[in-house]
Design an enzyme around this catalytic site. Structure first.
Site, mmCIF file in Angstrom:
data_model
loop_
_atom_site.group_PDB
_atom_site.id
_atom_site.type_symbol
_atom_site.label_atom_id
_atom_site.label_comp_id
_atom_site.label_asym_id
_atom_site.label_seq_id
_atom_site.Cartn_x
_atom_site.Cartn_y
_atom_site.Cartn_z
ATOM 1 N N SER A 1 -3.135 -9.589 -7.889
ATOM 2 C CA SER A 1 -4.158 -8.680 -8.421
ATOM 3 C C SER A 1 -3.494 -7.513 -9.150
ATOM 4 C CB SER A 1 -4.997 -8.081 -7.282
ATOM 5 O OG SER A 1 -5.492 -9.086 -6.425
ATOM 6 N N ASP B 1 -3.290 -0.109 -2.152
ATOM 7 C CA ASP B 1 -3.718 -1.412 -2.708
ATOM 8 C C ASP B 1 -5.242 -1.535 -2.750
ATOM 9 O OD1 ASP B 1 -1.002 -2.176 -2.941
ATOM 10 O OD2 ASP B 1 -0.977 -2.923 -0.888
HETATM 11 C C1 GAR Z 1 6.059 -8.900 -7.386
HETATM 12 O O1 GAR Z 1 5.676 -10.113 -6.797
HETATM 13 C C2 GAR Z 1 5.023 -7.827 -7.084
HETATM 14 O O2 GAR Z 1 3.709 -8.305 -7.012
HETATM 15 C C3 GAR Z 1 5.496 -7.349 -5.735
HETATM 16 O O3 GAR Z 1 6.890 -7.323 -5.823
HETATM 17 C C4 GAR Z 1 7.323 -8.336 -6.748
HETATM 18 C C5 GAR Z 1 8.253 -7.684 -7.753
HETATM 19 O O4 GAR Z 1 8.906 -8.633 -8.528
HETATM 20 N N1 GAR Z 1 4.954 -6.056 -5.458
HETATM 21 C C6 GAR Z 1 4.616 -5.653 -4.251
HETATM 22 O O5 GAR Z 1 4.781 -6.325 -3.254
HETATM 23 C C7 GAR Z 1 4.032 -4.255 -4.177
HETATM 24 N N2 GAR Z 1 3.517 -3.981 -2.890
HETATM 25 P P1 GAR Z 1 9.688 -8.184 -9.863
HETATM 26 O O6 GAR Z 1 10.612 -7.027 -9.483
HETATM 27 O O7 GAR Z 1 10.497 -9.388 -10.232
HETATM 28 O O8 GAR Z 1 8.676 -7.800 -10.875
#
Ligand code: GAR
Length: 207
Positions: free
Chosen positions: A140, A149
């Protein structure tokens, strides 16, 4: 110009997806928008090197150098404000933000969260979805409000949970969709944002 400032803590694959989509679709011509800076709370965040190599300004505000969450957030807000953001994009930014920081960027800060909100806010979303027996998971993009969130949802993507999935395989499938979803959600909100002048006075973010 509508400056986009992206905050990361690690790999930054969502950040790079946004940068590449912005370039491919020429957001500067289409929306008068550009990714102005990438900022991390971790000096070793891999995404910083990638952003640097693209010629994007980068900065580090290391949370370990600050005595409190409020002090860190005040310094971070100052660094973000230096780039006069029309939009602040949290892309795998793994710090809980103080109410003052959230209020300072109210209406111009978005986040991506790897679940189908309002299900599974917080951490360990994929394992919790598996434990609950969910047949669908997803991700989301939402406006950031004082509720963790919990802000209004801008867009979502759904992925199936497959037999034999573990948290890692599910996370990888979700991440692939995030790279499509996040640029699309930002493109959707860009027209409604106001450009911020670099000389705009900054208010304290630690209130
Ligand atoms: C992503 O999956 C994002 O949705 C999540 O961390 C990852 C970052 O990946 N975010 C959270 O969990 C926030 N609470 P990235 O550094 O490769 O973009």
């Amino acid at each position: 110009m509508k400056n986009i400032v992206i905050l990361i803590s690690g790999t930054g694959s969502n950040m790079s997806a946004i940068v590449q989509q912005a370039r491919q679709e020429d957001w500067e011509a289409a929306f008068g928008a550009r990714v102005a800076a990438v900022i991390s709370n971790r000096p070793d965040a891999k995404g910083l090197q990638w952003a640097n190599a693209q010629g994007i300004a980068t900065a580090v505000v290391d949370h370990k150098q600050f005595p409190s969450r409020e002090a860190f957030d005040a310094a971070l807000a100052q660094q973000v404000d230096a780039f006069a953001p029309a939009l602040v994009v949290l892309a795998g930014f793994m710090r809980v933000l103080t109410p003052g920081f959230v209020a300072h960027f109210a209406g111009r800060m978005v986040n991506i969260h790897p679940s189908l909100l309002p299900a599974f806010p917080g951490l360990h979303t994929h394992q919790r979805a598996l434990d609950a027996g969910c047949k669908f998971a997803g991700t989301s993009v939402h406006w950031v409000t004082q509720e963790l969130d919990g802000g209004p949802i801008i867009d979502q993507a759904v992925v199936p949970v497959l037999a034999g999935d573990d948290a890692d395989t599910l996370a990888a499938r979700v991440l692939t969709q995030e790279h499509i979803l996040y640029p699309r959600a930002i493109r959707q909100v860009l027209p409604q944002l106001a450009a911020v002048q670099a000389s705009a006075p900054t208010e304290t973010a630690s209130a």
